[in-house]
Design a protein around this motif. Sequence first.
Motif, short mmCIF file in Angstrom:
data_model
loop_
_atom_site.label_atom_id
_atom_site.label_comp_id
_atom_site.label_asym_id
_atom_site.label_seq_id
_atom_site.Cartn_x
_atom_site.Cartn_y
_atom_site.Cartn_z
N ILE A 165 0.85 -1.25 0.03
CA ILE A 165 0.03 -0.01 0.48
C ILE A 165 0.63 1.12 0.02
O ILE A 165 0.64 2.27 0.17
CB ILE A 165 -0.97 0.34 0.95
CG1 ILE A 165 -0.40 -0.27 2.25
CG2 ILE A 165 -1.76 -0.75 1.42
CD1 ILE A 165 -1.08 0.19 3.53
N GLY A 166 1.93 1.03 -0.13
CA GLY A 166 2.90 2.19 0.17
C GLY A 166 3.32 3.19 1.29
O GLY A 166 3.04 3.90 1.19
N LYS A 167 3.23 2.17 1.60
CA LYS A 167 3.31 3.15 3.87
C LYS A 167 4.42 1.93 4.26
O LYS A 167 4.02 1.12 4.81
CB LYS A 167 2.39 3.48 4.39
CG LYS A 167 1.51 3.84 3.74
CD LYS A 167 -0.43 3.58 5.12
CE LYS A 167 -1.31 5.15 3.94
NZ LYS A 167 -2.21 5.06 5.46
N PRO A 168 5.58 2.44 4.14
CA PRO A 168 7.05 1.04 4.54
C PRO A 168 7.00 1.92 5.96
O PRO A 168 7.95 1.19 6.87
CB PRO A 168 8.17 2.17 3.65
CG PRO A 168 7.48 3.46 3.05
CD PRO A 168 5.81 3.08 2.85
N GLU A 169 6.36 3.18 6.79
CA GLU A 169 6.24 3.54 7.61
C GLU A 169 6.17 2.16 9.19
O GLU A 169 6.37 2.65 10.49
CB GLU A 169 5.75 4.93 8.30
CG GLU A 169 6.57 6.21 6.82
CD GLU A 169 5.70 6.11 6.14
OE1 GLU A 169 4.43 5.27 5.77
OE2 GLU A 169 5.97 6.57 5.03
N ILE A 170 5.25 1.70 8.43
CA ILE A 170 3.83 1.04 9.68
C ILE A 170 5.17 -0.39 10.00
O ILE A 170 4.92 -0.51 10.71
CB ILE A 170 3.19 0.46 8.07
CG1 ILE A 170 2.18 1.05 8.11
CG2 ILE A 170 2.79 -1.33 9.15
CD1 ILE A 170 0.86 0.64 7.40
N LYS A 171 6.10 -0.49 8.72
CA LYS A 171 7.39 -1.85 9.49
C LYS A 171 7.86 -1.28 10.13
O LYS A 171 8.57 -2.04 11.21
CB LYS A 171 8.75 -2.22 7.92
CG LYS A 171 7.43 -2.17 6.58
CD LYS A 171 8.36 -2.99 5.89
CE LYS A 171 8.56 -1.72 4.89
NZ LYS A 171 9.32 -1.92 3.80
N GLU A 172 8.08 -0.02 10.38
CA GLU A 172 9.25 0.84 11.65
C GLU A 172 8.25 0.84 13.13
O GLU A 172 8.55 0.55 14.11
CB GLU A 172 9.24 2.10 11.90
CG GLU A 172 10.49 2.44 10.24
CD GLU A 172 11.64 1.98 10.55
OE1 GLU A 172 11.74 2.12 11.80
OE2 GLU A 172 12.00 1.20 9.63
N ILE A 173 6.92 0.07 13.08
CA ILE A 173 5.90 0.09 14.41
C ILE A 173 6.00 -1.18 15.00
O ILE A 173 5.31 -1.98 15.72
CB ILE A 173 5.04 0.69 14.23
CG1 ILE A 173 3.62 0.41 13.75
CG2 ILE A 173 5.37 2.77 14.25
CD1 ILE A 173 2.36 1.65 13.90
N ALA A 174 5.73 -1.95 13.69
CA ALA A 174 5.44 -3.36 13.55
C ALA A 174 6.40 -4.34 13.94
O ALA A 174 7.13 -5.15 13.03
CB ALA A 174 4.58 -3.71 12.53
#
Length: 170
Positions: free
Chosen positions: A65-74
């Motif tokens: 979905i183009g939100k790589p920031e989610i990988k930082e919090i998961a």
Amino acid sequence: MPTQEKIQKVAELKELLDKATCLISTNYSQMTGNMAIQLRNALREQEIKFVVVKNRLAHIAADEIGKPEIKEIAKGPSGIVVSFGDPVNAAKAIHNFITSEETHISITGGLLDGKILTSEEVVALAKLPGRNELIAQLLGQLQSPAAGFVRVINAPITGLVTVLQRRIET
């Protein structure tokens, strides 16, 4: 080769994460089943979801979905609070649950408008007034000058009526 079940989970995660206005990551490793049910019930009242995710599937969904920031919090055992409305309400809901139930759940981070939040920033967000409270405060501030103006305009007339009434009584 990914299984059909994992493909379906990634599709569900993509839809959920794409629509979210705010994500708050928690470490749920010490959470019991009863606590999870209580948390989900408390959040459901405010139209907020709590989803336990496998990090690998969350990372795949985040990339798609183009939100790589989610990988930082998961990272680690992740339970993600997903809000579709006011982000302050989500932060307040999870923070209040953690403090009132004295659980071993901890906030590990968050994501708001593409910006990664630390756990301290999520707690600070929880302490802010909500959208409705801010609107009420703003309306109170806007109404205050008008009410004061009416009192100032009305004061001479009220004073004159009071003097005339006293004069009639004597």
